[in-house]
Design a protein around this motif. Structure first.
Motif, PDB file in Angstrom:
ATOM      1  N   VAL A  39     108.123  59.277  -1.184  1.00  0.00           N
ATOM      2  CA  VAL A  39     107.256  59.323  -0.006  1.00  0.00           C
ATOM      3  C   VAL A  39     105.980  60.092  -0.336  1.00  0.00           C
ATOM      4  CG1 VAL A  39     107.084  59.939   2.433  1.00  0.00           C
ATOM      5  CG2 VAL A  39     109.324  59.362   1.456  1.00  0.00           C
ATOM      6  N   LEU A  40     104.840  59.439  -0.126  1.00  0.00           N
ATOM      7  CA  LEU A  40     103.545  60.108  -0.206  1.00  0.00           C
ATOM      8  C   LEU A  40     103.264  60.665   1.189  1.00  0.00           C
ATOM      9  CD1 LEU A  40     100.836  60.737  -1.695  1.00  0.00           C
ATOM     10  CD2 LEU A  40      99.995  58.579  -0.716  1.00  0.00           C
ATOM     11  N   VAL A  41     103.305  61.984   1.331  1.00  0.00           N
ATOM     12  CA  VAL A  41     103.089  62.635   2.622  1.00  0.00           C
ATOM     13  C   VAL A  41     101.644  63.099   2.683  1.00  0.00           C
ATOM     14  CG1 VAL A  41     103.810  64.501   4.155  1.00  0.00           C
ATOM     15  CG2 VAL A  41     105.480  63.419   2.636  1.00  0.00           C
ATOM     16  N   HIS A  42     100.961  62.722   3.758  1.00  0.00           N
ATOM     17  CA  HIS A  42      99.553  63.094   3.893  1.00  0.00           C
ATOM     18  C   HIS A  42      99.204  63.313   5.359  1.00  0.00           C
ATOM     19  CE1 HIS A  42      98.171  59.206   5.536  1.00  0.00           C
ATOM     20  NE2 HIS A  42      99.154  58.710   4.821  1.00  0.00           N
ATOM     21  N   ASN A  43      98.021  63.845   5.579  1.00  0.00           N
ATOM     22  CA  ASN A  43      97.541  64.039   6.940  1.00  0.00           C
ATOM     23  C   ASN A  43      96.175  63.400   7.144  1.00  0.00           C
ATOM     24  OD1 ASN A  43      96.049  65.856   5.440  1.00  0.00           O
ATOM     25  ND2 ASN A  43      96.140  67.486   6.962  1.00  0.00           N
ATOM     26  N   ASN A  44      95.929  62.328   6.436  1.00  0.00           N
ATOM     27  CA  ASN A  44      94.660  61.630   6.608  1.00  0.00           C
ATOM     28  C   ASN A  44      94.726  60.871   7.931  1.00  0.00           C
ATOM     29  OD1 ASN A  44      92.081  61.173   5.435  1.00  0.00           O
ATOM     30  ND2 ASN A  44      92.669  59.028   5.219  1.00  0.00           N
ATOM     31  N   VAL A  45      94.026  61.362   8.921  1.00  0.00           N
ATOM     32  CA  VAL A  45      94.126  60.860  10.288  1.00  0.00           C
ATOM     33  C   VAL A  45      93.889  59.360  10.367  1.00  0.00           C
ATOM     34  CG1 VAL A  45      93.170  61.064  12.624  1.00  0.00           C
ATOM     35  CG2 VAL A  45      93.496  63.108  11.230  1.00  0.00           C
ATOM     36  N   GLY A  46      93.006  58.825   9.568  1.00  0.00           N
ATOM     37  CA  GLY A  46      92.705  57.402   9.624  1.00  0.00           C
ATOM     38  C   GLY A  46      93.675  56.526   8.852  1.00  0.00           C
ATOM     39  N   GLY A  47      94.707  57.100   8.262  1.00  0.00           N
ATOM     40  CA  GLY A  47      95.635  56.322   7.437  1.00  0.00           C
ATOM     41  C   GLY A  47      95.162  56.282   5.999  1.00  0.00           C
ATOM     42  N   ILE A  48      95.818  55.458   5.211  1.00  0.00           N
ATOM     43  CA  ILE A  48      95.413  55.347   3.810  1.00  0.00           C
ATOM     44  C   ILE A  48      94.431  54.199   3.661  1.00  0.00           C
ATOM     45  CG2 ILE A  48      97.557  56.350   2.937  1.00  0.00           C
ATOM     46  CD1 ILE A  48      98.482  53.515   2.232  1.00  0.00           C
ATOM     47  N   GLY A  49      93.582  54.303   2.667  1.00  0.00           N
ATOM     48  CA  GLY A  49      92.602  53.249   2.431  1.00  0.00           C
ATOM     49  C   GLY A  49      93.238  52.027   1.788  1.00  0.00           C
ATOM     50  N   THR A  50      92.487  50.964   1.720  1.00  0.00           N
ATOM     51  CA  THR A  50      93.020  49.701   1.190  1.00  0.00           C
ATOM     52  C   THR A  50      93.383  49.804  -0.289  1.00  0.00           C
ATOM     53  OG1 THR A  50      90.766  48.894   0.811  1.00  0.00           O
ATOM     54  CG2 THR A  50      91.818  48.275   2.897  1.00  0.00           C
ATOM     55  N   THR A  51      92.611  50.561  -1.056  1.00  0.00           N
ATOM     56  CA  THR A  51      92.937  50.701  -2.479  1.00  0.00           C
ATOM     57  C   THR A  51      94.280  51.398  -2.656  1.00  0.00           C
ATOM     58  OG1 THR A  51      90.583  50.792  -3.021  1.00  0.00           O
ATOM     59  CG2 THR A  51      92.129  51.569  -4.703  1.00  0.00           C
ATOM     60  N   ALA A  52      94.487  52.489  -1.933  1.00  0.00           N
ATOM     61  CA  ALA A  52      95.775  53.198  -2.001  1.00  0.00           C
ATOM     62  C   ALA A  52      96.902  52.303  -1.509  1.00  0.00           C
ATOM     63  CB  ALA A  52      95.711  54.488  -1.188  1.00  0.00           C
ATOM     64  N   SER A  53      96.661  51.555  -0.462  1.00  0.00           N
ATOM     65  CA  SER A  53      97.673  50.635   0.073  1.00  0.00           C
ATOM     66  C   SER A  53      98.038  49.567  -0.958  1.00  0.00           C
ATOM     67  CB  SER A  53      97.153  49.979   1.358  1.00  0.00           C
ATOM     68  OG  SER A  53      98.074  49.029   1.829  1.00  0.00           O
ATOM     69  N   ASP A  54      97.034  49.031  -1.623  1.00  0.00           N
ATOM     70  CA  ASP A  54      97.297  48.018  -2.664  1.00  0.00           C
ATOM     71  C   ASP A  54      98.128  48.599  -3.805  1.00  0.00           C
ATOM     72  OD1 ASP A  54      95.827  46.201  -1.172  1.00  0.00           O
ATOM     73  OD2 ASP A  54      94.024  46.356  -2.429  1.00  0.00           O
ATOM     74  N   ILE A  55      97.826  49.834  -4.190  1.00  0.00           N
ATOM     75  CA  ILE A  55      98.587  50.478  -5.264  1.00  0.00           C
ATOM     76  C   ILE A  55     100.036  50.678  -4.836  1.00  0.00           C
ATOM     77  CG2 ILE A  55      98.857  52.621  -6.574  1.00  0.00           C
ATOM     78  CD1 ILE A  55      95.741  52.781  -6.541  1.00  0.00           C
ATOM     79  N   LEU A  56     100.255  51.150  -3.618  1.00  0.00           N
ATOM     80  CA  LEU A  56     101.621  51.328  -3.120  1.00  0.00           C
ATOM     81  C   LEU A  56     102.370  50.000  -3.087  1.00  0.00           C
ATOM     82  CD1 LEU A  56     101.112  53.908  -0.219  1.00  0.00           C
ATOM     83  CD2 LEU A  56     102.112  54.324  -2.475  1.00  0.00           C
TER      84      LEU A  56
END
Length: 191
Positions: free
Chosen positions: A101-118
């Protein structure tokens, strides 16, 4: 009397404003309270650092990697590198890994690049579950805490007496032995 709901604002503040070490400490405190001895904190040390994890739930073979930089712009820029640096090497340390689990507090969610990597990691490392946990994961943890645990985690939270009727205070003070004249004077000033 304090209620668990009195700590919701403290949660929102911690979620939106904690970064780096503050966020790690806050997350760790909640995990230790909820999972007790089943949560193992991993601190950096030796040649292997933190073994690409900030903690794990032992019984579930779940490893948490926390990432909370100073700003959303920094998160968007650096999250892909953090994921790529952390995840593939994790099997060197946790070969029985079931959930990451990647735990974060980025209010806007993760960006598309990070999402693609996941998503790519999910395909390449199935059946390991790869998740990102943000506000919902953290709020669910927060909501499992007892009132005492909330007071320990958020020591700065105080009761707001603005809406409490004076009669409530009078009853409480009447129950206290007021031998000291300064207490009697306080009672007169308050009511």
């Amino acid at each position: 009397m304090m209620q668990k709901s009195d700590f919701n604002d403290a949660f929102e503040h911690a979620y939106a404003n904690s970064n780096q070490g503050e966020f790690e400490t806050w997350f760790r405190a909640m995990m230790e309270c909820v999972h007790k001895g089943d949560f193992e904190v991993i601190k950096a040390g030796g040649q292997h650092g933190d073994k690409k994890s900030d903690g794990r739930i032992i019984s579930e073979e779940t490893v948490f990697q926390r990432y909370a930089p100073e700003s959303p712009a920094t998160f968007a820029k650096n999250a892909p590198g953090k994921i790529n640096d952390s995840f593939p090497k994790i099997f060197d340390y946790w070969p029985d890994l079931k959930i990451w689990v990647l735990v974060h507090n980025n209010v806007g969610g993760i960006g598309t690049t990070a999402s693609d990597i996941l998503e790519d990691l999910r395909k390449r490392h199935h059946p390991v579950k790869i998740e990102e946990g943000s506000r919902r994961l953290l709020k669910d943890l927060h909501d499992q805490l007892t009132l005492q645990q909330l007071m320990d985690i958020y020591p700065g939270v105080r009761l707001d007496f603005g809406n409490v009727e004076p009669a409530v205070f009078q009853k409480r003070i009447a129950a206290v032995d007021l031998q000291d004249a300064s207490y009697a004077g306080l009672r007169d000033v308050c009511f």
